[in-house]
Design a protein around this motif. Structure first.
Motif, PDB file in Angstrom:
ATOM      1  N   ARG A   1       0.828  -1.210   0.000  1.00 53.69           N
ATOM      2  CA  ARG A   1       0.000   0.000   0.000  1.00 53.69           C
ATOM      3  C   ARG A   1       0.857   1.253   0.000  1.00 53.69           C
TER       4      ARG A   1
ATOM      5  N   GLY B   1     -13.822   1.944  -9.661  1.00 56.89           N
ATOM      6  CA  GLY B   1     -14.491   1.065  -8.712  1.00 56.89           C
ATOM      7  C   GLY B   1     -13.519   0.370  -7.790  1.00 56.89           C
ATOM      8  N   SER B   2     -14.025  -0.546  -7.006  1.00 55.10           N
ATOM      9  CA  SER B   2     -13.199  -1.321  -6.092  1.00 55.10           C
ATOM     10  C   SER B   2     -12.133  -2.066  -6.873  1.00 55.10           C
ATOM     11  N   PRO B   3     -10.903  -2.161  -6.338  1.00 55.25           N
ATOM     12  CA  PRO B   3      -9.840  -2.866  -7.046  1.00 55.25           C
ATOM     13  C   PRO B   3     -10.186  -4.309  -7.385  1.00 55.25           C
ATOM     14  N   ASP B   4     -11.077  -4.930  -6.616  1.00 54.33           N
ATOM     15  CA  ASP B   4     -11.436  -6.317  -6.910  1.00 54.33           C
ATOM     16  C   ASP B   4     -12.672  -6.393  -7.803  1.00 54.33           C
ATOM     17  N   ASN B   5     -13.054  -5.263  -8.373  1.00 55.64           N
ATOM     18  CA  ASN B   5     -14.253  -5.234  -9.209  1.00 55.64           C
ATOM     19  C   ASN B   5     -13.917  -4.805 -10.643  1.00 55.64           C
TER      20      ASN B   5
ATOM     21  N   HIS C   1     -19.099   0.558  -8.472  1.00 58.78           N
ATOM     22  CA  HIS C   1     -20.041  -0.368  -7.860  1.00 58.78           C
ATOM     23  C   HIS C   1     -20.879   0.328  -6.806  1.00 58.78           C
TER      24      HIS C   1
ATOM     25  N   ARG D   1      -3.000  -2.227  -7.442  1.00 56.00           N
ATOM     26  CA  ARG D   1      -4.317  -1.598  -7.273  1.00 56.00           C
ATOM     27  C   ARG D   1      -5.141  -2.247  -6.167  1.00 56.00           C
ATOM     28  N   SER D   2      -4.914  -3.528  -5.927  1.00 59.68           N
ATOM     29  CA  SER D   2      -5.707  -4.215  -4.907  1.00 59.68           C
ATOM     30  C   SER D   2      -5.315  -3.808  -3.491  1.00 59.68           C
TER      31      SER D   2
ATOM     32  N   ASP E   1      -8.196   0.858  -1.792  1.00 65.41           N
ATOM     33  CA  ASP E   1      -9.464   1.167  -2.443  1.00 65.41           C
ATOM     34  C   ASP E   1      -9.785   2.635  -2.177  1.00 65.41           C
TER      35      ASP E   1
ATOM     36  N   ARG F   1     -11.894   4.627  -3.608  1.00 69.51           N
ATOM     37  CA  ARG F   1     -13.326   4.907  -3.577  1.00 69.51           C
ATOM     38  C   ARG F   1     -13.904   4.629  -2.196  1.00 69.51           C
ATOM     39  N   HIS F   2     -13.531   3.521  -1.603  1.00 73.07           N
ATOM     40  CA  HIS F   2     -14.024   3.165  -0.268  1.00 73.07           C
ATOM     41  C   HIS F   2     -13.484   4.147   0.773  1.00 73.07           C
TER      42      HIS F   2
END
Length: 483
Positions: free
Chosen positions: A157, A396-400, A405, A445-446, A449, A451-452
């Motif tokens: 991170r 969006g979310s890195p896992d999306n 989302h 990117r993961s 997040d 956005r969160h």
């Protein structure tokens, strides 16, 4: 035995091809990237050489960069890099201009002799205030702590700085070890939003009559038949110039990589690109457009001496951004697409400046309606995600897979963003009177997040009905001043 011999020869030829490709295409890029990024990290950001090498160059990056040798000259403030003695590149530091990349030692001496004298910028420290009593402080602090922590055992991170402004005052800031409130940090493409402000300032000063005016580029207007001569400031700001440009950072031969780390004249390279679509009809995120704006500002300035002072005189001095520096190419043109550094607090001033509709200390510095223009979706941009050198939507979310989302905390619809490579961001949320700066070195990117993070903070604050256009950031107050 024939097939064994053929296989052996094929492997030898493949090895020769790979080695040739490395020295012809990859080594110059790797050496240029290493020299430039390390120079900035050491002499602009003030990081130790080992940290600059281990983090800013190698961490979660291409393993081929480990084949590049870097030499730091603290006395002459240069960093040279090469691959096994070949393809040497040199970056030289100069006060007020940061680091400039070159491949010619004699040119480095010329560059070193050019360092503009800038009048001291009076301090305008941001004021500080406590977190409002109506806010859940534990939840707020947990969000900040989580953002500075690592998501797992592998360090990926690398959050370096967070600053949160509410009603124009610092209510929270966090820094990684070895970094503090006085450490300038790279913004990468957040510099594009700063160039939006410079174009707005020039229009406010009467230098640019209107954004729908064709941009002043000598090469385009030298011939009446050049179709690029009709490209406007608006086309460039809205990433709808129609110019061909490959923005693929993974490809060492792409336009953006060549422009930043190979070409001696970044602005000249961007200006030379051919027209691929009619101007204003096709959206394509293109870092070259900002460097074309940089070239236009040079032409409007009349002289190189005046040009070098434009960011300081029109923006950094009025806002008191004493740490800010925009780096140049060998020809002296600001690389406005990517190479600006400032402290997290000074980056926050850019966000606050736009939150206040271009008014600072009671003085209007941007034209009436400029901020509204900047955050109005570009007609050619898909789904209204981009305005004029400002983003209107977070990924969006890195896992999306990057798709926005609905899960998790929502980001207010009036928010807009300056975003940069490796996870840099300024989030401006007028309805909450918030500016949130997050700087880091996040290549995975993961690992973070955004956005969160922004949504979680925004949900803690109630909507405000105050008129922020008259806020006078930097004025005397009974609140504590951030030193």
């Amino acid at each position: 035995m024939t097939w064994i011999k053929a296989t052996f020869i094929s492997l030898i030829l493949l090895g020769i091809l790979i080695i040739s490709a490395f020295f012809i295409w990859l080594a110059p890029v790797g050496a240029g990237y290493t020299a430039k990024i390390m120079c900035s990290a050491i002499f602009v950001n003030g990081l130790p050489s080992d940290r600059a090498r281990d983090e800013d160059i190698l961490a979660d990056n291409s393993p081929l960069l480990s084949l590049i040798t870097a030499n730091v000259d603290l006395r002459h403030q240069t960093v040279s890099a090469h691959a096994f003695g070949f393809r040497k590149r040199i970056a030289v530091y100069r006060p007020n201009l940061g680091c400039t990349l070159s491949d010619d030692a004699s040119r480095v001496e010329q560059l070193r002799s050019i360092s503009p004298l800038v009048r001291p910028i009076p301090a305008q420290p941001l004021l500080t205030a406590s977190v409002p009593g109506t806010i859940n402080r534990r939840a707020f602090n947990n969000i900040l702590s989580d953002a500075m922590d690592e998501p797992g055992p592998h360090v990926s991170r690398r959050s370096r700085a967070i600053v949160v402004l509410h009603q124009g005052k610092i209510i929270a800031e966090r820094y990684a070890p070895g970094i503090n409130a006085t450490t300038p940090l790279p913004g990468w493409s957040m510099a594009k939003s700063v160039f939006n402000a410079l174009i707005g300032r020039l229009q406010n000063e009467g230098v640019i009559p209107d954004v729908n005016t064709p941009v002043l580029i000598n090469e385009w207007q030298a011939q009446v038949s050049d179709p690029r001569a009709v490209i406007t400031y608006d086309d460039l700001l809205r990433m709808s110039s129609g110019l061909a440009f490959d923005e693929s950072y993974w490809n060492p031969l792409s336009d953006v990589v060549q422009m930043l780390f190979i070409e001696p004249a970044s602005a000249g390279f961007a200006v030379s690109q051919p027209l691929e679509h009619p101007p204003g009809t096709f959206f394509a995120y293109n870092s070259g457009t900002t460097n074309i704006l940089s070239a236009a500002i040079r032409n409007l300035s009349g002289s190189m001496r005046r040009y070098r002072h434009v960011p300081f005189d029109l923006l950094f001095r009025p806002l008191g951004m004493r740490s800010a520096v925009i780096e140049t190419d060998q020809d002296g043109y600001f690389i406005g697409s990517s190479f600006m550094h400032a402290t997290a607090r000074d980056w926050a001033k850019i966000g606050q400046f736009f939150l206040q509709d271009g008014v600072w200390n009671g003085e209007r510095l941007l034209p009436e309606g400029w901020v509204d223009y900047s955050v109005t979706p570009a007609p050619a941009a898909p789904n209204g995600t981009y305005g004029a050198h400002w983003w209107l939507e977070l990924p969006g979310s890195p896992d999306n897979d990057g798709i926005p989302h609905e899960d998790g905390p929502s980001v207010p619809g009036d928010a807009f963003f300056a975003l940069g490579h490796d996870g840099q961001s300024i989030s401006v949320i007028p309805s909450k009177d918030l500016v949130i700066v997050r700087l880091g070195l996040t290549r995975d990117r993961s690992a973070f997040d955004l956005r969160h993070f922004v949504g979680s903070i925004a949900t803690l604050f109630p909507d405000t009905v105050a008129d922020n256009s008259e806020t006078t950031v930097g004025a005397q107050s009974t609140d504590q001043v951030a030193k």
